[in-house]
Scaffold this active site. Structure first.
Site, PDB file in Angstrom:
ATOM      1  N   HIS A   5       0.598  -1.286   0.322  1.00  0.00           N
ATOM      2  CA  HIS A   5      -0.188   0.187   0.159  1.00  0.00           C
ATOM      3  C   HIS A   5       0.924   1.072   0.354  1.00  0.00           C
ATOM      4  O   HIS A   5       1.578   1.594   1.298  1.00  0.00           O
ATOM      5  CB  HIS A   5      -0.738   0.077   1.283  1.00  0.00           C
ATOM      6  N   ARG A   6       0.969   2.501  -1.071  1.00  0.00           N
ATOM      7  CA  ARG A   6       1.752   2.607  -1.017  1.00  0.00           C
ATOM      8  C   ARG A   6       2.859   2.575  -1.271  1.00  0.00           C
ATOM      9  O   ARG A   6       4.008   3.893  -0.605  1.00  0.00           O
ATOM     10  CB  ARG A   6       1.292   4.640  -0.647  1.00  0.00           C
ATOM     11  N   GLU A  32       0.693  -0.508  -4.861  1.00  0.00           N
ATOM     12  CA  GLU A  32      -0.615   0.306  -5.172  1.00  0.00           C
ATOM     13  C   GLU A  32       0.087   1.834  -4.710  1.00  0.00           C
ATOM     14  O   GLU A  32       0.713   2.430  -4.158  1.00  0.00           O
ATOM     15  CB  GLU A  32      -1.860   0.311  -4.174  1.00  0.00           C
ATOM     16  N   ASP A  34      -1.374   5.761  -5.698  1.00  0.00           N
ATOM     17  CA  ASP A  34      -2.257   7.334  -5.530  1.00  0.00           C
ATOM     18  C   ASP A  34      -1.423   8.137  -6.626  1.00  0.00           C
ATOM     19  O   ASP A  34      -0.602   9.111  -6.449  1.00  0.00           O
ATOM     20  CB  ASP A  34      -3.012   8.036  -4.230  1.00  0.00           C
ATOM     21  N   HIS A  46      -1.127  10.623  -2.378  1.00  0.00           N
ATOM     22  CA  HIS A  46      -1.923  10.950  -1.742  1.00  0.00           C
ATOM     23  C   HIS A  46      -3.276  12.308  -1.630  1.00  0.00           C
ATOM     24  O   HIS A  46      -4.354  11.748  -1.856  1.00  0.00           O
ATOM     25  CB  HIS A  46      -2.295   9.791  -0.105  1.00  0.00           C
ATOM     26  N   GLU A  98      -4.177   3.791  -8.488  1.00  0.00           N
ATOM     27  CA  GLU A  98      -5.280   4.730  -8.012  1.00  0.00           C
ATOM     28  C   GLU A  98      -5.692   6.267  -8.366  1.00  0.00           C
ATOM     29  O   GLU A  98      -4.764   6.973  -7.930  1.00  0.00           O
ATOM     30  CB  GLU A  98      -5.460   4.197  -6.542  1.00  0.00           C
ATOM     31  N   LYS A 100      -6.877   9.666  -7.935  1.00  0.00           N
ATOM     32  CA  LYS A 100      -7.048  10.632  -7.125  1.00  0.00           C
ATOM     33  C   LYS A 100      -8.030  12.219  -7.505  1.00  0.00           C
ATOM     34  O   LYS A 100      -9.084  11.796  -7.567  1.00  0.00           O
ATOM     35  CB  LYS A 100      -6.281  10.971  -6.160  1.00  0.00           C
ATOM     36  N   ASP A 217       0.325  -1.688   4.813  1.00  0.00           N
ATOM     37  CA  ASP A 217       0.729  -0.702   4.907  1.00  0.00           C
ATOM     38  C   ASP A 217       2.573  -1.833   5.005  1.00  0.00           C
ATOM     39  O   ASP A 217       3.905  -1.061   4.710  1.00  0.00           O
ATOM     40  CB  ASP A 217       1.014  -0.218   5.952  1.00  0.00           C
TER      41      ASP A 217
HETATM   42  O1  G3P Z   1      -7.013   2.044  -3.005  1.00  0.00           O
HETATM   43  C1  G3P Z   1      -6.874   1.004  -2.257  1.00  0.00           C
HETATM   44  C2  G3P Z   1      -6.734   2.488  -0.858  1.00  0.00           C
HETATM   45  O2  G3P Z   1      -5.618   2.603  -0.982  1.00  0.00           O
HETATM   46  C3  G3P Z   1      -8.286   2.986  -1.175  1.00  0.00           C
HETATM   47  O3  G3P Z   1      -7.689   4.119   0.030  1.00  0.00           O
HETATM   48  O4  G3P Z   1      -7.559   6.244   0.860  1.00  0.00           O
HETATM   49  O5  G3P Z   1      -5.714   4.590   1.199  1.00  0.00           O
HETATM   50  O6  G3P Z   1      -6.428   5.773  -1.401  1.00  0.00           O
HETATM   51  P1  G3P Z   1      -6.429   5.227   0.068  1.00  0.00           P
HETATM   52 MG    MG Z   2      -4.812   4.704  -2.604  1.00  0.00          MG
END
Ligand code: G3P
Ligand code: MG
Length: 236
Positions: A5-6, A32, A34, A46, A98, A100, A217
């Site tokens: 995640h990120r 992943e 953003d 993000h 993703e 945004k 994470d």
């Molecule tokens: O794509 C999963 C997750 O990243 C979505 O929420 O706010 O962390 O971008 P957020």
């Molecule tokens: Mg995200």
């Protein structure tokens, strides 16, 4: 599937090259990130406000691309462009982009085309967004790119949207996923990816529910937990 995640934001500044490199080193199946569009450039960050993750302040859109690039995004890292992350990953793991910010659909589809030309396979790339209008635009621009519908609750509307986008997945929150959601998704030939799953009890529960992947994470926790099991390593 273990999706960093990120990057590996539990250990390194989120959405930076250092974070993606660490996720790679840990052996994730995918990462992943953003994206927002600033000055015609896709930047990997993000929030649309700068304070939380950078040395800057105020709205990102009030800054030029060059100004953003001079900011410290943590530990001396800078805000990367999507192209820089794509180069770093170099087809070694999957990538979930993703969307945004407004205006990202067209430039992201353009980036996907460049990735294909460089040898990326379609099953290594997943576009997602909570903004289903952006996904609609991406789908209209590209009939084959894989799309995941991010949903913020378990209503039928999310499934309807996913079907109309010809999405391959429902990307849902840990707070509302349950067996019914997983079963309904699978009955509709949709994969289920869950965010953000960090605690070992939750990782175990996701395994029991039969989800197809988790955003984490701390990717090493998921990878340690799955030792010996065979999991898919791309977006099918
Ligand atoms: O794509 C999963 C997750 O990243 C979505 O929420 O706010 O962390 O971008 P957020
Ligand atoms: Mg995200």
């Amino acid at each position: 599937m273990c999706i960093g995640h990120r990057g590996a934001m539990g250990y390194a500044p989120e959405n930076t090259l250092a974070s993606f490199q660490l996720a790679l080193d840990m052996g994730v199946h995918a990462v992943e990130l953003d994206v927002h569009l600033v000055d015609g450039q896709l930047v990997v960050i993000h929030d649309d406000q700068l304070e939380r993750t950078t040395s800057g302040s105020g709205s990102m859109q009030d800054h030029s691309f060059e100004e953003l690039r001079r900011l410290d995004a943590g530990s001396g890292e800078h805000i990367p462009t999507l192209g820089e992350v794509v180069q770093l990953l170099d087809q070694r793991v999957g990538l979930n982009i993703e969307l945004k910010g407004p205006g990202t659909a067209g430039p992201v589809v353009e980036q996907v085309r460049n990735m294909r030309a460089a040898g990326w396979r379609d099953d290594q790339i997943l576009l997602s967004s909570f903004n289903h209008q952006l996904l609609r635009q991406a789908r209209e621009l590209d009939s084959t790119v894989k799309i995941g519908a991010l949903i913020s609750n378990a209503s039928e509307a999310g499934f309807k949207m996913a079907r109309s986008l010809q999405a391959i997945s429902i990307n849902a929150g840990l707070s509302f996923v349950d067996q019914d959601l997983v079963d309904e998704a699978h009955a509709n030939n949709l994969r289920v990816y869950i965010f953000t799953v960090n605690e070992s009890a939750d990782i175990q529960r996701m395994r029991e529910l039969g989800v197809d992947g988790v955003f984490c994470d701390y990717p090493d926790r998921v990878l340690a937990d799955q030792a010996g099991s065979m999991l898919p390593s791309d977006w099918r």
